[in-house]
Structure formats: C-alpha cells, structure tokens
Design a protein around this motif. Structure first.
Motif, PDB file in Angstrom:
ATOM      1  N   UNK A 160      60.951  74.488  60.665  1.00 41.38           N
ATOM      2  CA  UNK A 160      60.434  75.020  59.473  1.00 41.38           C
ATOM      3  C   UNK A 160      60.297  74.084  58.398  1.00 41.38           C
ATOM      4  N   UNK A 161      61.206  73.212  58.436  1.00 45.75           N
ATOM      5  CA  UNK A 161      61.587  72.157  57.155  1.00 45.75           C
ATOM      6  C   UNK A 161      60.329  70.978  57.539  1.00 45.75           C
ATOM      7  N   UNK A 162      60.222  70.872  58.832  1.00 50.32           N
ATOM      8  CA  UNK A 162      59.303  69.614  59.460  1.00 50.32           C
ATOM      9  C   UNK A 162      57.994  70.215  59.074  1.00 50.32           C
ATOM     10  N   UNK A 163      57.710  71.191  59.634  1.00 50.88           N
ATOM     11  CA  UNK A 163      56.270  71.533  59.960  1.00 50.88           C
ATOM     12  C   UNK A 163      55.894  72.860  59.132  1.00 50.88           C
ATOM     13  N   UNK A 164      56.744  73.502  58.192  1.00 48.20           N
ATOM     14  CA  UNK A 164      56.093  74.505  57.364  1.00 48.20           C
ATOM     15  C   UNK A 164      56.663  75.688  57.973  1.00 48.20           C
ATOM     16  N   UNK A 165      56.825  77.005  57.398  1.00 48.07           N
ATOM     17  CA  UNK A 165      57.291  78.057  57.875  1.00 48.07           C
ATOM     18  C   UNK A 165      56.101  78.809  58.749  1.00 48.07           C
ATOM     19  N   UNK A 166      54.937  78.434  58.398  1.00 49.89           N
ATOM     20  CA  UNK A 166      53.878  79.064  59.313  1.00 49.89           C
ATOM     21  C   UNK A 166      53.340  77.894  60.253  1.00 49.89           C
ATOM     22  N   UNK A 167      53.894  77.003  60.380  1.00 48.49           N
ATOM     23  CA  UNK A 167      53.427  75.719  61.140  1.00 48.49           C
ATOM     24  C   UNK A 167      54.102  75.398  62.573  1.00 48.49           C
ATOM     25  N   UNK A 168      55.463  76.215  62.491  1.00 48.65           N
ATOM     26  CA  UNK A 168      56.181  75.911  63.893  1.00 48.65           C
ATOM     27  C   UNK A 168      56.096  77.181  64.781  1.00 48.65           C
ATOM     28  N   UNK A 169      55.650  76.999  65.808  1.00 44.84           N
ATOM     29  CA  UNK A 169      55.627  77.958  66.643  1.00 44.84           C
ATOM     30  C   UNK A 169      56.965  78.435  67.330  1.00 44.84           C
ATOM     31  N   UNK A 170      57.026  79.816  67.677  1.00 45.89           N
ATOM     32  CA  UNK A 170      58.268  80.424  68.401  1.00 45.89           C
ATOM     33  C   UNK A 170      58.606  79.957  69.621  1.00 45.89           C
ATOM     34  N   UNK A 171      57.836  79.103  70.337  1.00 43.42           N
ATOM     35  CA  UNK A 171      57.889  78.616  71.300  1.00 43.42           C
ATOM     36  C   UNK A 171      58.547  77.258  71.221  1.00 43.42           C
ATOM     37  N   UNK A 172      58.093  76.402  70.140  1.00 46.79           N
ATOM     38  CA  UNK A 172      58.962  75.216  70.009  1.00 46.79           C
ATOM     39  C   UNK A 172      60.206  75.420  69.375  1.00 46.79           C
ATOM     40  N   UNK A 173      60.362  76.441  68.621  1.00 44.83           N
ATOM     41  CA  UNK A 173      61.898  76.689  68.304  1.00 44.83           C
ATOM     42  C   UNK A 173      62.867  77.058  69.422  1.00 44.83           C
ATOM     43  N   UNK A 174      62.131  77.668  70.377  1.00 46.42           N
ATOM     44  CA  UNK A 174      63.151  78.059  71.384  1.00 46.42           C
ATOM     45  C   UNK A 174      63.470  76.981  72.310  1.00 46.42           C
ATOM     46  N   UNK A 175      62.364  75.772  72.399  1.00 45.94           N
ATOM     47  CA  UNK A 175      62.749  74.744  72.978  1.00 45.94           C
ATOM     48  C   UNK A 175      63.390  73.887  72.317  1.00 45.94           C
ATOM     49  N   UNK A 176      63.557  73.772  70.976  1.00 41.02           N
ATOM     50  CA  UNK A 176      64.276  72.915  70.188  1.00 41.02           C
ATOM     51  C   UNK A 176      65.861  73.408  70.396  1.00 41.02           C
ATOM     52  N   UNK A 177      65.788  74.825  70.557  1.00 43.81           N
ATOM     53  CA  UNK A 177      67.446  75.248  70.738  1.00 43.81           C
ATOM     54  C   UNK A 177      67.905  75.134  72.104  1.00 43.81           C
ATOM     55  N   UNK A 178      67.102  74.591  72.955  1.00 44.08           N
ATOM     56  CA  UNK A 178      67.397  74.939  74.582  1.00 44.08           C
ATOM     57  C   UNK A 178      67.475  75.884  74.907  1.00 44.08           C
ATOM     58  N   UNK A 179      66.596  77.076  74.689  1.00 44.41           N
ATOM     59  CA  UNK A 179      66.335  78.094  75.243  1.00 44.41           C
ATOM     60  C   UNK A 179      65.279  78.088  76.416  1.00 44.41           C
ATOM     61  N   UNK A 180      65.747  78.458  77.632  1.00 43.92           N
ATOM     62  CA  UNK A 180      64.619  78.480  78.610  1.00 43.92           C
ATOM     63  C   UNK A 180      63.596  79.775  78.526  1.00 43.92           C
ATOM     64  N   UNK A 181      64.032  80.649  77.911  1.00 42.14           N
ATOM     65  CA  UNK A 181      63.203  81.868  77.563  1.00 42.14           C
ATOM     66  C   UNK A 181      62.309  81.594  75.941  1.00 42.14           C
ATOM     67  N   UNK A 182      61.242  81.282  76.318  1.00 42.91           N
ATOM     68  CA  UNK A 182      60.215  80.948  75.276  1.00 42.91           C
ATOM     69  C   UNK A 182      60.058  82.350  74.301  1.00 42.91           C
TER      70      UNK A 182
END
Length: 230
Positions: free
Chosen positions: A28-50
């Motif tokens: 959210x800091x990098x791309x804006x609160x509406x700019x980051x996708x939930x899939x990207x966040x899950x991936x950054x967190x190392x979550x296999x479940x998107x």
C-alpha cells in the motif's frame, strides 16, 4: 524470499496473518491503498493461497483496519509512558507535548528493510480520507492515543470540529513527510540533520495546529455584500 523480507521487530518468524499485515503495509505504501492487489499482497507474504487476504480480513478495508490496529498497538506503550511523564510535569495542556505524544512514537516503526513504510501507508490513507470526525483513523481507538487526541481537541476547542480535523491531517502529513523524505539520506544532501529537520517541523506543526482561526472568507464576503446593499 519475500516472506523473509517482511519479518519485523527482530522476530525470526511471524504468523501468516501478521505477514499479510506487513506485506499489505509495504505494498500500500509503494502502490497506494487502491493500487496493490490482494493477490500481490498474498504473494509478498509468502502465501500460496491467493485468497488469503480475503480469508483473514474479509476485504481491502479490513486489511487497512488490521494494519492500523497492529501499528497502533505497538505505539500504545510509548504513548502511555509519555502521557504519564506529561501528567507528572503538569504538561497535559501543553500543545507541543500533546502533539509529540501523538506523532513521535511513529519514529520507531520500521519495516524489515528499515524503511518507514507505515509513514508512507498512513500518508496514502490521510490523503484520501474524507472523514469529518476529529482523529478518525479507520475506527482504531487505542486508549492512550484516544486520550492524547482528546487532550488536543480540548487544547484547540476554539476551532470548529471540521477545522480541527483538517489541521490534524495537515500536521500529520508534515510529520510523515519528514520520516519519508529524510530516511536513509546523507544529511549533507539537505543541509541539515534529521534531528534539526524534526525540531523545525515540530515547531511548525504546533503553530499550524494552534493558530487562531481567521474569519472565514465566505462570511467576510457575505458581510461585504450586506454592507454594499445598505
């Protein structure tokens, strides 16, 4: 791996929910609160479940609230100690002391890379906030922050609520800008140290927050029109 990069506060490992919170904060800091996708966040967190964000928080707004809750809780102890010292010194009505209690604990909030991603995230949130409620931070109301905001509102009780809220957002953005602008830079680049910039900014913040309210332009123009019609 991304999951390893978001471990914070010296922790060797974090649970999946906390990793999602910190990953959301960074993206959210990098791309804006509406700019980051939930899939990207899950991936950054190392979550296999998107769909992990939806599972834990229900929605983007739920994740935003969780970020606030997580960081607000981290700052509560410091704010409580600062409130205690202010009370013992008779400074609970001192504007600078109150504003320091509200703002300065954010100095210690770093992500795993040592950056102030929370400051960037909060800037994004405040820039899009339309709430007229004084001190509204996405529903999070930790006791020590709530008390500091109450003291500040009493200190500027001569301001209409919407003016007090607008000024609070303005001074918060001034403070956050210092954290983001000066982080990781050579002090010679700006011609001053971070401490000098912070001292100067806090002085500006106190003046902006507490300055008397000038007569509103609309009221002035209405009065001028009335006089002209006489």
């Amino acid at each position: 791996m991304d999951a390893e990069l978001i471990n914070a506060d010296g922790a060797e490992s974090l649970d999946g929910k906390t990793r999602l919170i910190l990953a959301g904060e960074q993206l959210f800091a990098e791309s804006g609160i509406q700019g980051a996708s939930m899939r990207e966040i899950a991936s950054r967190a190392g979550q296999g479940n998107h769909a992990a964000v939806q599972y834990h928080f229900g929605s983007r707004d739920g994740l935003v609230r969780a970020i606030f809750d997580y960081r607000m809780e981290q700052m509560e102890e410091a704010r409580g100690a600062m409130l205690g010292r202010a009370k013992s010194c008779g400074l609970l009505k001192d504007a600078q002391t109150i504003l320091e209690i509200i703002l300065l604990p954010q100095l210690d909030l770093h992500d795993a890379d040592g950056n102030h991603s929370y400051a960037r995230f909060l800037s994004q949130y405040l820039l899009q906030s339309r709430s007229p409620k004084f001190g509204d931070f996405s529903g999070s109301e930790p006791p020590n922050l709530t008390m500091a905001l109450k003291l500040l509102r009493e200190r500027v009780d001569y301001l209409p609520p919407f003016v007090a809220q607008r000024r609070l957002i303005s001074v918060s953005l001034m403070f956050l800008n210092i954290l983001v602008r000066h982080h990781g830079t050579d002090s010679a680049l700006f011609g001053e140290t971070f401490e000098q910039a912070l001292d100067d900014t806090m002085e500006q913040i106190v003046n902006v927050m507490c300055m008397p309210l000038r007569r509103l332009r609309g009221a002035h123009e209405d009065g001028a029109t009335a006089r002209e019609s006489l």
